[in-house]
Design a protein around this motif. Sequence first.
Motif, PDB file in Angstrom:
ATOM      1  N   GLY A  73       0.779  -1.226   0.000  1.00 45.14           N
ATOM      2  CA  GLY A  73       0.000   0.000   0.000  1.00 45.14           C
ATOM      3  C   GLY A  73       0.810   1.276   0.000  1.00 45.14           C
ATOM      4  N   ARG A  74       2.124   1.180  -0.169  1.00 46.83           N
ATOM      5  CA  ARG A  74       2.986   2.363  -0.164  1.00 46.83           C
ATOM      6  C   ARG A  74       3.725   2.481  -1.493  1.00 46.83           C
ATOM      7  N   SER A  75       3.959   3.716  -1.920  1.00 42.42           N
ATOM      8  CA  SER A  75       4.633   3.956  -3.196  1.00 42.42           C
ATOM      9  C   SER A  75       6.073   3.460  -3.153  1.00 42.42           C
ATOM     10  N   VAL A  76       6.551   3.032  -4.317  1.00 45.28           N
ATOM     11  CA  VAL A  76       7.903   2.483  -4.435  1.00 45.28           C
ATOM     12  C   VAL A  76       8.627   3.172  -5.586  1.00 45.28           C
ATOM     13  N   ASP A  77       9.900   3.484  -5.377  1.00 45.41           N
ATOM     14  CA  ASP A  77      10.779   3.769  -6.505  1.00 45.41           C
ATOM     15  C   ASP A  77      12.033   2.916  -6.346  1.00 45.41           C
ATOM     16  N   CYS A  78      12.882   2.907  -7.353  1.00 49.78           N
ATOM     17  CA  CYS A  78      14.056   2.033  -7.345  1.00 49.78           C
ATOM     18  C   CYS A  78      15.333   2.841  -7.511  1.00 49.78           C
TER      19      CYS A  78
ATOM     20  N   ARG B 219      12.790   0.941  -2.996  1.00 51.15           N
ATOM     21  CA  ARG B 219      12.661   1.670  -1.735  1.00 51.15           C
ATOM     22  C   ARG B 219      11.191   2.038  -1.541  1.00 51.15           C
ATOM     23  N   VAL B 220      10.669   1.726  -0.367  1.00 49.07           N
ATOM     24  CA  VAL B 220       9.246   1.912  -0.080  1.00 49.07           C
ATOM     25  C   VAL B 220       9.077   3.156   0.785  1.00 49.07           C
ATOM     26  N   CYS B 221       8.284   4.104   0.304  1.00 45.19           N
ATOM     27  CA  CYS B 221       8.058   5.346   1.050  1.00 45.19           C
ATOM     28  C   CYS B 221       7.321   5.068   2.359  1.00 45.19           C
ATOM     29  N   ALA B 222       7.626   5.875   3.365  1.00 41.74           N
ATOM     30  CA  ALA B 222       6.860   5.814   4.607  1.00 41.74           C
ATOM     31  C   ALA B 222       5.439   6.303   4.337  1.00 41.74           C
ATOM     32  N   HIS B 223       4.486   5.835   5.132  1.00 38.16           N
ATOM     33  CA  HIS B 223       3.097   6.259   4.968  1.00 38.16           C
ATOM     34  C   HIS B 223       2.999   7.780   5.094  1.00 38.16           C
ATOM     35  N   GLY B 224       2.356   8.408   4.112  1.00 36.11           N
ATOM     36  CA  GLY B 224       2.136   9.846   4.162  1.00 36.11           C
ATOM     37  C   GLY B 224       3.327  10.685   3.762  1.00 36.11           C
TER      38      GLY B 224
ATOM     39  N   TYR C 113      27.438  14.250 -21.407  1.00 36.55           N
ATOM     40  CA  TYR C 113      27.029  15.421 -20.623  1.00 36.55           C
ATOM     41  C   TYR C 113      28.221  16.223 -20.132  1.00 36.55           C
ATOM     42  N   HIS C 114      29.317  15.555 -19.814  1.00 36.26           N
ATOM     43  CA  HIS C 114      30.457  16.222 -19.188  1.00 36.26           C
ATOM     44  C   HIS C 114      31.737  15.836 -19.913  1.00 36.26           C
ATOM     45  N   THR C 115      32.689  16.765 -19.967  1.00 34.64           N
ATOM     46  CA  THR C 115      33.963  16.471 -20.626  1.00 34.64           C
ATOM     47  C   THR C 115      34.830  15.532 -19.791  1.00 34.64           C
ATOM     48  N   SER C 116      34.640  15.526 -18.474  1.00 32.74           N
ATOM     49  CA  SER C 116      35.381  14.606 -17.610  1.00 32.74           C
ATOM     50  C   SER C 116      34.644  13.273 -17.527  1.00 32.74           C
ATOM     51  N   PRO C 117      35.366  12.185 -17.274  1.00 28.46           N
ATOM     52  CA  PRO C 117      34.717  10.868 -17.254  1.00 28.46           C
ATOM     53  C   PRO C 117      33.767  10.695 -16.076  1.00 28.46           C
ATOM     54  N   ILE C 118      32.692   9.974 -16.317  1.00 26.99           N
ATOM     55  CA  ILE C 118      31.718   9.621 -15.280  1.00 26.99           C
ATOM     56  C   ILE C 118      31.813   8.119 -15.055  1.00 26.99           C
ATOM     57  N   GLY C 119      32.030   7.713 -13.811  1.00 25.17           N
ATOM     58  CA  GLY C 119      32.221   6.299 -13.515  1.00 25.17           C
ATOM     59  C   GLY C 119      31.050   5.636 -12.838  1.00 25.17           C
ATOM     60  N   GLU C 120      30.128   6.429 -12.280  1.00 27.04           N
ATOM     61  CA  GLU C 120      28.976   5.850 -11.595  1.00 27.04           C
ATOM     62  C   GLU C 120      27.808   6.815 -11.653  1.00 27.04           C
ATOM     63  N   LEU C 121      26.616   6.260 -11.621  1.00 26.08           N
ATOM     64  CA  LEU C 121      25.382   7.036 -11.561  1.00 26.08           C
ATOM     65  C   LEU C 121      24.399   6.289 -10.679  1.00 26.08           C
ATOM     66  N   GLY C 122      23.721   7.024  -9.822  1.00 25.94           N
ATOM     67  CA  GLY C 122      22.629   6.446  -9.053  1.00 25.94           C
ATOM     68  C   GLY C 122      21.324   6.997  -9.599  1.00 25.94           C
ATOM     69  N   LEU C 123      20.591   6.181 -10.331  1.00 28.97           N
ATOM     70  CA  LEU C 123      19.345   6.632 -10.949  1.00 28.97           C
ATOM     71  C   LEU C 123      18.172   6.314 -10.028  1.00 28.97           C
ATOM     72  N   ASP C 124      17.343   7.310  -9.771  1.00 31.93           N
ATOM     73  CA  ASP C 124      16.083   7.076  -9.072  1.00 31.93           C
ATOM     74  C   ASP C 124      15.006   6.904 -10.132  1.00 31.93           C
ATOM     75  N   VAL C 125      14.459   5.711 -10.202  1.00 28.05           N
ATOM     76  CA  VAL C 125      13.515   5.359 -11.262  1.00 28.05           C
ATOM     77  C   VAL C 125      12.184   4.956 -10.637  1.00 28.05           C
ATOM     78  N   GLY C 126      11.118   5.626 -11.054  1.00 23.70           N
ATOM     79  CA  GLY C 126       9.778   5.232 -10.653  1.00 23.70           C
ATOM     80  C   GLY C 126       9.166   4.335 -11.713  1.00 23.70           C
ATOM     81  N   ILE C 127       8.328   3.416 -11.292  1.00 22.44           N
ATOM     82  CA  ILE C 127       7.663   2.500 -12.226  1.00 22.44           C
ATOM     83  C   ILE C 127       6.159   2.652 -12.020  1.00 22.44           C
ATOM     84  N   ASP C 128       5.455   2.991 -13.085  1.00 26.54           N
ATOM     85  CA  ASP C 128       4.014   3.165 -12.917  1.00 26.54           C
ATOM     86  C   ASP C 128       3.322   1.804 -12.863  1.00 26.54           C
TER      87      ASP C 128
END
Length: 446
Positions: free
Chosen positions: A303-308, A328-333, A381-396
């Motif tokens: 019953g709680r919203s989730v994103d990943c 990750r499950v949101c707290a109620h409210g 996006y950037h001229t310097s190298p990017i080695g990691e990304l943390g994406l917050d993804v919602g799924i409908d």
Amino acid sequence: MVFAVKLHLFRVSNSNNEVVFSKGALQKLGAAPGEHLSFKIGACHRFSAKAAVSTDRRAALGLPSDVFDELGLALIDGLHVKREGDTIHIGPTIGIMGAGKFDPERRHQQDMLNYAQTQGYIAFLFSPEDYNWATNTITGETMPGHRQPGLPLPTAIYNRIHTRDEEHKLRVEAIKNRMRALGSHIYNPGFFDKWEVHEHLMHGQKLRKYLPETHRAPTPALLKKILGRHHSAYLKPVDGRGGKMLMRLTKREKGYRLQWLTDLSCPHANFVQLEDAFEFAFCHTSLDQYLVQQSLDFSSFDGRSVDCRVQMHKDISGTWRCLMIGPRVCAHGCISSHFSQGADIVGTDDYFINAFGKKADTVKAAVEECGFAIAHRMDEYHTSPIGELGLDVGIDKSGHPKLLEINAKPGRMIFLDPRHAEARVSTLEASIDYGAFLSGFGEDPE
């Protein structure tokens, strides 16, 4: 790519300016006894020596005692060596740049050091204050509690300075620019501007299906249109991190509800008129510093919203890998899935099966596809190298992934959960291995 060989390492006393190779190692490097060679360690540390041969049957390398001691190599069993022309490169050298002994990620960083040593990498922790402008060397932590001066400027520097305020200080910017000018590759160069990232991604036609409707500088008229289409909308600071200053505006049967995050709670206020809610939200804030983004009809768990959180990392071949999808499950409210707001972690398979049943594998694959598409686009996006990304993804509820946010320096709290212990290890290893790749000691993609 010039391939490197890994050689057992030992200390040579009274070397008479000689570097001692086993016979097999000398042959692999195409060198001859008595040949004068130039050696390079790190971005700009060089010395010259004559090649000598040992009777050691192992593939081995003996360095002069002054070099061996100066670089703190006693903990490293072997190093990687390759030849380019008349120069022998020894490495890789990888620096983890953070906030020093009070860094909140200290345990994670020390585990990186341990891994680096097992792989035969020269690695150490340091903060910007540890850089010596006069000698272009660093006082770094090579093992817990042991700080060593005179370490070479690393060829690759993993940037984990974890606050915007620290990152934007003039002295920090000056030090990073100096390091780049001397040949260091700084990966994860800095924090992202949410609006700039959104515009960059929007130029990729194939990515638009992953992007929720987003606008900069909200107005009452704009909010009214968005709420007419999506029922609720998020108000996000352009340079926010950790959910700070996040708000959500929801259209109700009679009026509007505005929710906002504080350090420990998620209070709300109700308004009859949209203009009153708008004035309350932005009375002390510049509109240009905020985005408005549609809210999604999130899939849920209990019953709680989730994103990943989707962890994307480059490996020793410089190739993007998806190393974790962590629901990750949101707290109620609450309007945020940040752990400081009471969010919970749920098992990856538990969530996908519970939310999507027989479609679980298909939806999970779609989330991975989203992660790879976004990561490859961010390389531009950037001229310097990017080695990691943390994406917050919602799924409908239909199983379609949408990108909520990209974290340039994703936090580590999710790895405290035992269910993500394996991902914790694989991400820290990838972060170091990518440094080896940037140092010129990478491997071909599988």
